[in-house]
Design a protein around this motif. Structure first.
Motif, PDB file in Angstrom:
ATOM      1  N   LEU A 100       0.759  -1.244   0.008  1.00 27.44           N
ATOM      2  CA  LEU A 100      -0.002  -0.010   0.117  1.00 27.44           C
ATOM      3  C   LEU A 100       0.856   1.425   0.005  1.00 27.44           C
ATOM      4  O   LEU A 100       0.698   2.103  -0.855  1.00 27.44           O
ATOM      5  CB  LEU A 100      -0.828   0.091   1.134  1.00 27.44           C
ATOM      6  CG  LEU A 100      -1.843  -1.099   1.114  1.00 27.44           C
ATOM      7  CD1 LEU A 100      -2.780  -1.149   2.592  1.00 27.44           C
ATOM      8  CD2 LEU A 100      -2.993  -1.036   0.062  1.00 27.44           C
ATOM      9  N   ILE A 101       1.935   1.399   0.852  1.00 28.18           N
ATOM     10  CA  ILE A 101       2.732   2.352   0.903  1.00 28.18           C
ATOM     11  C   ILE A 101       3.534   2.450  -0.472  1.00 28.18           C
ATOM     12  O   ILE A 101       3.976   3.748  -0.988  1.00 28.18           O
ATOM     13  CB  ILE A 101       3.709   2.133   2.102  1.00 28.18           C
ATOM     14  CG1 ILE A 101       2.986   2.422   3.553  1.00 28.18           C
ATOM     15  CG2 ILE A 101       5.043   3.337   1.953  1.00 28.18           C
ATOM     16  CD1 ILE A 101       3.605   2.130   4.731  1.00 28.18           C
ATOM     17  N   SER A 102       3.970   1.412  -0.998  1.00 29.51           N
ATOM     18  CA  SER A 102       4.757   1.447  -2.303  1.00 29.51           C
ATOM     19  C   SER A 102       4.188   2.234  -3.262  1.00 29.51           C
ATOM     20  O   SER A 102       4.579   2.905  -4.124  1.00 29.51           O
ATOM     21  CB  SER A 102       5.187   0.121  -2.780  1.00 29.51           C
ATOM     22  OG  SER A 102       4.013  -0.545  -3.416  1.00 29.51           O
ATOM     23  N   GLU A 125       5.572   6.633   8.832  1.00 28.26           N
ATOM     24  CA  GLU A 125       6.547   7.706   9.493  1.00 28.26           C
ATOM     25  C   GLU A 125       8.108   7.305   9.146  1.00 28.26           C
ATOM     26  O   GLU A 125       8.818   8.255   9.061  1.00 28.26           O
ATOM     27  CB  GLU A 125       6.514   7.296  10.867  1.00 28.26           C
ATOM     28  CG  GLU A 125       5.131   7.982  11.345  1.00 28.26           C
ATOM     29  CD  GLU A 125       5.029   7.878  13.013  1.00 28.26           C
ATOM     30  OE1 GLU A 125       5.845   7.192  13.513  1.00 28.26           O
ATOM     31  OE2 GLU A 125       4.163   8.347  13.501  1.00 28.26           O
ATOM     32  N   ALA A 126       8.507   6.152   8.729  1.00 28.33           N
ATOM     33  CA  ALA A 126       9.832   5.664   8.552  1.00 28.33           C
ATOM     34  C   ALA A 126      10.453   5.943   6.941  1.00 28.33           C
ATOM     35  O   ALA A 126      11.534   5.905   6.726  1.00 28.33           O
ATOM     36  CB  ALA A 126      10.105   4.407   8.971  1.00 28.33           C
ATOM     37  N   THR A 127       9.475   5.942   6.265  1.00 28.23           N
ATOM     38  CA  THR A 127       9.667   5.972   4.663  1.00 28.23           C
ATOM     39  C   THR A 127      10.211   7.502   4.342  1.00 28.23           C
ATOM     40  O   THR A 127       9.807   8.003   4.690  1.00 28.23           O
ATOM     41  CB  THR A 127       8.455   5.379   3.812  1.00 28.23           C
ATOM     42  OG1 THR A 127       8.861   5.282   2.583  1.00 28.23           O
ATOM     43  CG2 THR A 127       7.292   6.508   4.007  1.00 28.23           C
ATOM     44  N   LYS A 128      10.852   7.303   3.196  1.00 30.31           N
ATOM     45  CA  LYS A 128      11.458   8.545   2.675  1.00 30.31           C
ATOM     46  C   LYS A 128      10.494   9.855   2.331  1.00 30.31           C
ATOM     47  O   LYS A 128      10.590  10.577   2.770  1.00 30.31           O
ATOM     48  CB  LYS A 128      12.294   8.139   1.428  1.00 30.31           C
ATOM     49  CG  LYS A 128      12.930   9.396   1.044  1.00 30.31           C
ATOM     50  CD  LYS A 128      13.781   9.329  -0.638  1.00 30.31           C
ATOM     51  CE  LYS A 128      14.616  10.449  -0.798  1.00 30.31           C
ATOM     52  NZ  LYS A 128      15.127  10.159  -2.335  1.00 30.31           N
ATOM     53  N   HIS A 129       9.580   9.272   1.606  1.00 31.29           N
ATOM     54  CA  HIS A 129       8.320  10.387   1.355  1.00 31.29           C
ATOM     55  C   HIS A 129       7.254  10.232   2.448  1.00 31.29           C
ATOM     56  O   HIS A 129       6.030  10.177   1.792  1.00 31.29           O
ATOM     57  CB  HIS A 129       8.145  10.067  -0.357  1.00 31.29           C
ATOM     58  CG  HIS A 129       9.278  10.052  -1.351  1.00 31.29           C
ATOM     59  ND1 HIS A 129       9.831  11.012  -1.564  1.00 31.29           N
ATOM     60  CD2 HIS A 129       9.583   9.000  -1.910  1.00 31.29           C
ATOM     61  CE1 HIS A 129      10.882  10.716  -2.204  1.00 31.29           C
ATOM     62  NE2 HIS A 129      10.650   9.590  -2.667  1.00 31.29           N
ATOM     63  N   THR A 130       7.526  10.479   3.574  1.00 35.58           N
ATOM     64  CA  THR A 130       6.665  10.535   4.402  1.00 35.58           C
ATOM     65  C   THR A 130       5.240  11.504   4.082  1.00 35.58           C
ATOM     66  O   THR A 130       4.210  10.930   4.398  1.00 35.58           O
ATOM     67  CB  THR A 130       7.338  10.946   6.069  1.00 35.58           C
ATOM     68  OG1 THR A 130       8.165   9.996   6.338  1.00 35.58           O
ATOM     69  CG2 THR A 130       6.047  10.792   6.751  1.00 35.58           C
ATOM     70  N   THR A 131       5.527  12.642   3.833  1.00 33.58           N
ATOM     71  CA  THR A 131       4.351  13.806   3.770  1.00 33.58           C
ATOM     72  C   THR A 131       3.401  13.132   2.623  1.00 33.58           C
ATOM     73  O   THR A 131       2.182  13.161   2.449  1.00 33.58           O
ATOM     74  CB  THR A 131       5.020  14.878   3.279  1.00 33.58           C
ATOM     75  OG1 THR A 131       5.758  15.412   4.568  1.00 33.58           O
ATOM     76  CG2 THR A 131       3.770  15.909   3.301  1.00 33.58           C
ATOM     77  N   ARG A 132       4.252  12.454   1.441  1.00 37.99           N
ATOM     78  CA  ARG A 132       3.443  12.201   0.373  1.00 37.99           C
ATOM     79  C   ARG A 132       2.402  11.130   0.472  1.00 37.99           C
ATOM     80  O   ARG A 132       1.398  10.786   0.194  1.00 37.99           O
ATOM     81  CB  ARG A 132       4.487  11.859  -0.822  1.00 37.99           C
ATOM     82  CG  ARG A 132       3.811  11.936  -2.339  1.00 37.99           C
ATOM     83  CD  ARG A 132       4.937  11.284  -3.239  1.00 37.99           C
ATOM     84  NE  ARG A 132       5.797  12.376  -3.190  1.00 37.99           N
ATOM     85  CZ  ARG A 132       7.096  11.808  -3.734  1.00 37.99           C
ATOM     86  NH1 ARG A 132       7.344  10.635  -4.471  1.00 37.99           N
ATOM     87  NH2 ARG A 132       8.021  12.767  -3.709  1.00 37.99           N
TER      88      ARG A 132
END
Length: 440
Positions: free
Chosen positions: A267-269, A301-308
């Motif tokens: 889902l995050i990807s 929270e841990a991924t590079k593009h947190t805001t997006r």
């Protein structure tokens, strides 16, 4: 973060499901109001409009709309060897799959001297779009170009947005991918302007020495944001299009046996593509729903593009949908018609055969959408916004026309004269019958 929709105990029709399932607030129809003036401007002012739009929307005014050949040569020479190896592997796999899609010509004989031959003719010139806004997609260059090449198209044109950090040229990896594939006509043009340039061409109202401006194409393909999709809708009929490929979507149909980490990762990807990206989990397991929701918070929270990612997961286009059972879940994903549908259930392979609406189906825990984005060999240019219920993903068929060649002898036509005349007279088109009878 992500909202939950509970459909348990509710028997809903397909139209009712469509109404309650998550969708973005800004759709293709709404975006056409923004896009229409941009297309009209390109039709009127050509290259000058494209430069003005790039300056306003991309933050850079390209010196050259058409990318110089030496820029592509340099980009390929400077490409990281490991990235080059990955792109070359993707090209091989995508080419293998798409070569197998090319239909064969065949002839049907209906009687002695009566035959209909089926031909497949590639279009002459295509415009291939590679996005380059929040992310850069050399993989999209591969998906577009390889499919067109395997269909037999000879004139290929690629457009990708100009990049401020690249001196007004598309991203170097985009240019390197074009060089790997042998594409020579590449433009530093993005968004709706690129679609307009493909459809109508770009006159040289603002010429640059040595610049060759773009001639119109026959078909426009490639993914993009909602504004690219809206532009495709507006030029459809002037040119052919593949599909209205707007912001990306993933739907995951999973039961209680699915790994919540796998689901959350996938889902995050897709959420990292765009704040408007849609991420939807459909499950009969309340336990899985809760576990995925918790992991989404931690991993976002841990991924590079947190805001997006957080924006996409929190938006109206994303949700966890809880259903009574897998059967209801199947009805839900068919109503949703996802661009990418992952099935993570105990009987995933059997269930996949029953799906009727999806751009592409990914079966089991080791077939993530990320695989399809790069190396599976399938095409990642897919219908979005529910259009998978009637549209297909990109393939060689997007660039081929079916033409029937009819050849009857005198004797074969003679056998049908009375029947043709009877039907023609019944339709009150007597000249049709006379055109046949007059030959005898």
């Amino acid at each position: 973060m992500i909202r939950r929709i509970d459909l348990r105990g509710r028997s809903l029709s397909r139209s009712e499901l469509t109404a309650v399932l998550p969708r973005p607030e800004l759709g293709v129809q709404e975006a056409t109001a923004t896009v229409a003036p941009l297309i009209a401007d390109v039709r009127t002012r050509g290259a000058a409009a494209l430069r003005d739009q790039a300056e306003r929307l991309d933050g850079v005014r390209p010196e050259h709309l058409r990318v110089p050949a030496e820029a592509m040569t340099t980009a390929l020479a400077d490409l990281d060897p490991t990235v080059r190896a990955g792109l070359e592997e993707a090209i091989v796999r995508v080419r293998t799959v798409h070569a197998a899609q090319v239909p064969t010509e065949h002839t049907t004989s209906l009687a002695d001297g009566a035959q209909v031959r089926q031909r497949w003719i590639p279009v002459q010139r295509v415009g291939l779009y590679a996005p380059g806004g929040l992310a850069v997609y050399p993989s999209s260059v591969i998906m577009n170009v390889v499919a067109a090449q395997e269909a037999g198209v000879l004139a290929l044109v690629v457009a990708s947005p100009p990049q401020k950090d690249s001196g007004g040229l598309p991203h170097p990896t985009i240019l390197a991918a074009c060089a790997l594939l042998g594409v020579e006509e590449v433009y530093a043009v993005g968004g709706a302007g690129a679609v307009a340039m493909f459809a109508y061409g770009a006159a040289g109202s603002e010429p640059v020495d040595g610049e060759v401006l773009c001639e119109p194409v026959d078909v426009v393909t490639g993914p993009g944001n909602v504004y690219v999709a809206a532009a495709k809708r507006l030029v459809r009929g002037v040119v052919g299009i593949d599909a209205e490929a707007g912001p990306t979507e993933i739907a995951v149909l999973a039961d209680g046996a699915a790994d919540p980490d796998h689901v959350a990762l996938d889902l995050i990807s897709q959420a990292e593509h765009d704040p408007l990206a849609a991420a939807v989990l459909v499950t009969p397991s309340v336990e899985l729903a809760g576990a995925v929701e918790a992991r989404l918070v931690d991993r976002a929270e841990a991924t590079k593009h947190t805001t997006r990612v957080t924006t996409a997961l929190s938006g109206p286009q994303s949700a966890v949908v809880v259903v009574d059972d897998v059967e209801q879940g199947l009805a839900v994903v068919d109503a949703y018609g996802a661009e990418h549908l992952e099935i993570m259930t105990a009987d995933a392979a059997d269930l996949a055969e029953r799906v009727t609406s999806a751009g592409a189906i990914f079966v089991g825990p080791y077939s993530p959408v990320s695989l399809g984005d790069y190396m599976a060999g399938s095409n990642h240019v897919l219908p979005t916004g529910g259009t998978a219920r009637f549209a297909s993903g990109l393939g060689v068929h997007a660039y081929l026309r079916s033409v029937q060649v009819v050849e009857y002898s005198r004797d074969a036509l003679a056998e049908l004269v009375d029947r043709i005349v009877a039907v023609a007279d019944d339709e009150d088109l007597p000249a049709h019958g006379e055109a046949v009878r007059g030959r005898f």
